[in-house]
Scaffold this motif. Sequence first.
Motif: not given
Length: 159
Positions: A18-28
Amino acid sequence: MPRIGLEVSFDVENIAKIEAAGTDFRYFVKICCGNCGEITDWVYLDQEDTIEVKGGRGLANMVLNCKLCGRESNISIEDGSRKAYDAEKGGFQQIVSFDCRGLEPVEWECRGGLVASTENGKSFEVELEDGEWYDFDDDANESVSVTNVQSQFKKLKGK
């Protein structure tokens, strides 16, 4: 400059990573002021957003003025720190680290943007609903899921 890692844990079925998609992934995240201890409401940061820090001290992914004490602090996602969660290893694994100056993230909430991949390389967009996601892999003729999402922050040493 404290460095803090975001560690996550997932229960998965027929998922390899499982990974964050793209450099624009938002960490809330919720942020705690290092000066007075005030905790913000939910805010987000992503690698593509950069803001100049006052006094010519470079750029940060987020600059905040504390609502209680007025102190300006900033946080950045460390370059090259993003990693995929390896389902085979299981348990808590660090998926990103932050360079924190005057503040500290204290809570993380996943609001989408994750990509889960099977052993065969088939990818699924994961949109958690009540902390769970279920789908079906037609190619492998089996169900896939991500549940029991947990997170914690850990102070890191060195650079």
